[in-house]
Design an enzyme around this catalytic site. Structure first.
Site, short mmCIF file in Angstrom:
data_model
loop_
_atom_site.label_atom_id
_atom_site.label_comp_id
_atom_site.label_asym_id
_atom_site.label_seq_id
_atom_site.Cartn_x
_atom_site.Cartn_y
_atom_site.Cartn_z
N LYS A 1 0.84 -1.21 0.00
CA LYS A 1 0.00 0.00 0.00
C LYS A 1 0.87 1.26 0.00
O LYS A 1 0.61 2.21 -0.75
CB LYS A 1 -0.91 0.00 1.24
CG LYS A 1 -1.45 1.37 1.63
CD LYS A 1 -2.21 1.36 2.92
CE LYS A 1 -1.48 1.64 4.18
NZ LYS A 1 -1.16 3.04 4.50
N ASN A 2 1.89 1.28 0.84
CA ASN A 2 2.68 2.50 0.99
C ASN A 2 3.63 2.76 -0.18
O ASN A 2 4.23 3.83 -0.28
CB ASN A 2 3.45 2.50 2.32
CG ASN A 2 2.51 2.72 3.49
OD1 ASN A 2 1.34 3.09 3.29
ND2 ASN A 2 3.00 2.49 4.70
N CYS B 1 -3.76 13.18 13.07
CA CYS B 1 -4.62 12.00 13.00
C CYS B 1 -4.43 11.21 14.27
O CYS B 1 -3.71 11.62 15.17
CB CYS B 1 -4.35 11.18 11.75
SG CYS B 1 -2.83 10.27 11.79
N ARG C 1 1.66 14.79 12.93
CA ARG C 1 2.05 14.57 11.54
C ARG C 1 2.06 15.85 10.69
O ARG C 1 1.31 15.97 9.71
CB ARG C 1 1.15 13.50 10.90
CG ARG C 1 1.11 12.22 11.70
CD ARG C 1 0.38 11.11 11.02
NE ARG C 1 1.12 10.56 9.87
CZ ARG C 1 0.69 9.52 9.17
NH1 ARG C 1 -0.43 8.93 9.47
NH2 ARG C 1 1.40 9.08 8.15
N ASP D 1 5.05 0.81 11.89
CA ASP D 1 3.84 0.18 11.37
C ASP D 1 3.66 -1.27 11.84
O ASP D 1 2.65 -1.91 11.52
CB ASP D 1 3.82 0.23 9.83
CG ASP D 1 3.63 1.65 9.30
OD1 ASP D 1 3.42 2.56 10.10
OD2 ASP D 1 3.71 1.83 8.07
N ARG E 1 -8.46 -0.37 4.92
CA ARG E 1 -7.57 0.64 4.33
C ARG E 1 -6.29 0.00 3.79
O ARG E 1 -5.74 0.47 2.78
CB ARG E 1 -7.13 1.66 5.41
CG ARG E 1 -8.05 2.78 5.68
CD ARG E 1 -7.33 3.78 6.58
NE ARG E 1 -6.04 4.14 6.01
CZ ARG E 1 -4.98 4.53 6.72
NH1 ARG E 1 -5.05 4.63 8.03
NH2 ARG E 1 -3.86 4.84 6.12
C1 LIG Z 1 1.60 6.36 3.09
C2 LIG Z 1 2.85 6.04 3.81
O1 LIG Z 1 3.88 5.73 3.23
N1 LIG Z 1 2.77 6.06 5.14
C3 LIG Z 1 3.93 5.71 5.94
C4 LIG Z 1 4.88 6.90 5.99
O2 LIG Z 1 4.12 7.97 6.55
P1 LIG Z 1 4.71 9.45 6.45
O3 LIG Z 1 5.38 9.63 5.15
O4 LIG Z 1 3.61 10.38 6.84
O5 LIG Z 1 5.77 9.40 7.63
P2 LIG Z 1 7.10 10.28 7.78
O6 LIG Z 1 8.29 9.39 7.57
O7 LIG Z 1 6.98 11.49 6.95
O8 LIG Z 1 7.01 10.68 9.31
C5 LIG Z 1 8.03 10.39 10.24
C6 LIG Z 1 8.03 11.45 11.31
O9 LIG Z 1 8.37 12.72 10.76
C7 LIG Z 1 7.41 13.69 11.11
N2 LIG Z 1 7.29 14.65 10.00
C8 LIG Z 1 7.06 14.19 8.72
C9 LIG Z 1 6.95 15.08 7.68
C10 LIG Z 1 7.08 16.46 7.94
O10 LIG Z 1 6.98 17.30 7.04
N3 LIG Z 1 7.31 16.87 9.22
C11 LIG Z 1 7.42 16.01 10.26
O11 LIG Z 1 7.65 16.41 11.40
C12 LIG Z 1 6.13 12.89 11.34
O12 LIG Z 1 5.20 13.59 12.15
C13 LIG Z 1 6.68 11.64 12.01
O13 LIG Z 1 6.88 11.90 13.37
O14 LIG Z 1 5.99 6.57 6.82
C14 LIG Z 1 5.65 6.28 8.18
C15 LIG Z 1 6.95 6.04 8.95
O15 LIG Z 1 7.57 4.92 8.50
C16 LIG Z 1 4.72 5.08 8.22
O16 LIG Z 1 4.28 4.87 9.55
C17 LIG Z 1 3.50 5.30 7.33
O17 LIG Z 1 2.76 4.10 7.22
C1 LIG Z 2 0.18 5.02 9.20
C2 LIG Z 2 -0.06 4.34 8.08
O1 LIG Z 2 -0.52 4.88 6.92
P1 LIG Z 2 -0.74 6.45 6.57
O2 LIG Z 2 0.61 7.08 6.57
O3 LIG Z 2 -1.36 6.41 5.22
O4 LIG Z 2 -1.64 7.00 7.64
C3 LIG Z 2 0.19 2.89 8.01
O5 LIG Z 2 0.20 2.35 6.89
O6 LIG Z 2 0.38 2.26 9.08
#
Ligand SMILES: CC(=O)N[C@H]1[C@@H](OP(=O)(O)OP(=O)(O)OC[C@H]2O[C@@H](n3ccc(=O)[nH]c3=O)[C@H](O)[C@@H]2O)O[C@H](CO)[C@@H](O)[C@@H]1O
Ligand SMILES: C=C(OP(=O)(O)O)C(=O)O
Length: 418
Positions: free
Chosen positions: A22-23, A116, A121, A305, A397
């Site tokens: 999915k990711n 969320c 996030r 995850d 999801r």
């Molecule tokens: C759709 C998808 O691929 N989702 C995955 C992606 O989420 P996602 O891409 O949202 O996760 P990130 O790696 O960006 O987030 C990691 C950390 O960085 C922080 N952060 C991120 C972006 C930003 O602009 N500022 C900031 O502070 C977030 O709040 C979090 O604490 O990676 C996460 C971490 O492996 C996984 O749990 C999610 O399943």
């Molecule tokens: C947190 C997850 O997804 P998303 O970043 O899409 O919320 C997940 O796949 O566990």
């Protein structure tokens, strides 16, 4: 709203087909908006997040032709429209359309996703990366409003932490920029490397994805492409824990050991055996489960995850384990629900102390987010009696046919439709 009814006590045995990730799928669907030529994605998981993301690109004028586990996305007639709060609120990954829309059309307006269940996030690193490439960005009435009248320009982007989404945003935008971009402190996740492989199939020239330093040549000449999505390492890890928790043996067809080193290492420390088979990985447990500590970390560390699923496993281990969550500040929504099943867990800040070995008993529980929900399914597999899990849409999801896959391996699980 559908519910799941599970009667615990069955040992799981058999083969589970691991679906596409999915990711990996979500950013690649967004990436289709970069180029006016069709992108065919295969090994696409049949989960609602993927349907929703296809809906988002359709909203921008894409034509999507679907077949089982594949989609061809033709964005030749696409336009950059506002991506509304209602759309982004349902699925945070929607923010990944910001970079492709901006890069291709010179302007984009995407509602800020907001927090969320698992944490605040923010998207500040996505915004900073696009600003570094020359975009003018402002937050107006809760939306990110970005424009770049004269096109993006390649640059060096240093991420303050290895965010998966920000790395993907930067890579997609940089592929269209004039000149080369270097991303430092990039996320090294297999899904980032798979997005780069997809973009390269579409015509980009990206090197180093999967490492801390990614080089993007820019000035891409896009063309039609086909890309096969990698298997879902989180789904594979979840079924590995299903085998472990029930003292069973499962063959995880398509699962890739090279994407799961930290997970396999931790499972082995708890007494679980994992070995490569002809078609994927085989996971088995015939010894008592031992407690083990874990800290979630960016890839290649143990994934956040899988933290909830591992907690369910540790509820059944001999001894106490400490689980530290370092990625999302509020990712413990499963704790009170696991405790309703009889688990002994103490939460302090971002650390959970799990005292394993308590007998678990079935009860009605509430799914709160994707991985929290599946941890309840795992615990329910070993509960005495019946567990009903509400709000199954969270599971849908990201898990394709979870109830069917588990039932085929011997679980007593049934979906009750409302
Ligand atoms: C759709 C998808 O691929 N989702 C995955 C992606 O989420 P996602 O891409 O949202 O996760 P990130 O790696 O960006 O987030 C990691 C950390 O960085 C922080 N952060 C991120 C972006 C930003 O602009 N500022 C900031 O502070 C977030 O709040 C979090 O604490 O990676 C996460 C971490 O492996 C996984 O749990 C999610 O399943
Ligand atoms: C947190 C997850 O997804 P998303 O970043 O899409 O919320 C997940 O796949 O566990």
């Amino acid at each position: 709203m559908d519910r799941l009814r599970i009667v615990g006590g069955q040992r799981l045995e058999g083969a589970v087909t691991i679906s596409g990730a999915k990711n990996a799928a979500l950013p690649q669907i967004a990436a289709a908006l970069l180029s006016p030529y069709p992108l065919e994605l295969t090994n696409l998981p049949d989960v609602t997040d993927v349907e929703n993301m296809l809906g988002v690109v359709r909203l921008h004028g894409a034509e999507v032709t679907r077949s089982a586990h594949a989609a061809t996305i033709d964005t030749s007639a696409a336009v950059s429209k506002e991506t509304s709060y209602d759309t982004v609120r349902k699925m945070r990954a929607t923010v990944l359309v910001l970079a492709p829309l901006l890069a291709r059309f010179g302007h984009a307006r995407v509602s800020l996703p907001g927090g969320c269940a698992i944490g605040a996030r923010p998207v500040d690193m996505h915004v900073a990366a696009l600003a570094a490439l020359g975009a003018r960005i402002a937050i107006e009435n809760g939306s990110i409003v970005a424009s770049v009248p004269n096109g993006l320009t390649g640059t060096r982007i240093v991420l303050s932490s290895p965010s998966v989404g920000a790395t993907e945003t930067a890579m997609m935008a940089a592929a269209t920029a004039r000149g080369e971009t270097e991303i430092l402190n990039a996320a090294r996740d297999p899904e980032v490397a798979d997005l780069a492989a997809c973009l390269n199939a579409m015509g980009a020239r990206i090197e180093g994805a999967g490492t801390h330093r990614i080089l993007i040549a820019g000035d891409t000449n896009w063309h039609a492409a086909r890309h096969d999505i990698i298997p879902d390492r989180i789904e594979a890890g979840t079924y590995a824990i299903a085998a472990a928790i029930t003292g069973g043996q499962l063959e995880l067809t398509h699962a890739r050991l090279e994407h799961m080193a930290s997970v396999v290492q931790l499972l082995e420390a708890t007494g679980v055996s994992v070995w490569p088979g002809d078609r994927g990985l085989i996971v088995s447990r015939d010894r008592p489960l031992k407690a083990a500590d874990v800290t979630t970390e960016p890839y290649p560390g143990f994934p956040t995850d899988l933290q909830a699923q591992f907690m369910a496993l540790m509820c059944c281990a001999e001894g106490a384990s400490l689980l530290r969550e370092t990625i999302f500040e509020n990712r413990f929504m499963h704790v009170p629900e696991l405790m309703r099943l009889g688990a002994n867990i103490k939460l302090q800040g971002t650390t959970a102390l799990v005292r394993g070995g308590a007998k678990l008993h079935g009860a009605p529980v509430m799914a709160t987010d994707l991985r929290a929900s599946v941890s309840l399914v795992l615990a329910a597999l070993v509960c005495e009696g019946e567990t009903t899990i509400n709000r199954v849409y969270h599971l849908d999801r990201g898990y394709e046919q979870l109830d069917r896959k588990l039932r085929l391996c011997g679980a007593d699980i049934e979906r009750l439709s409302a």
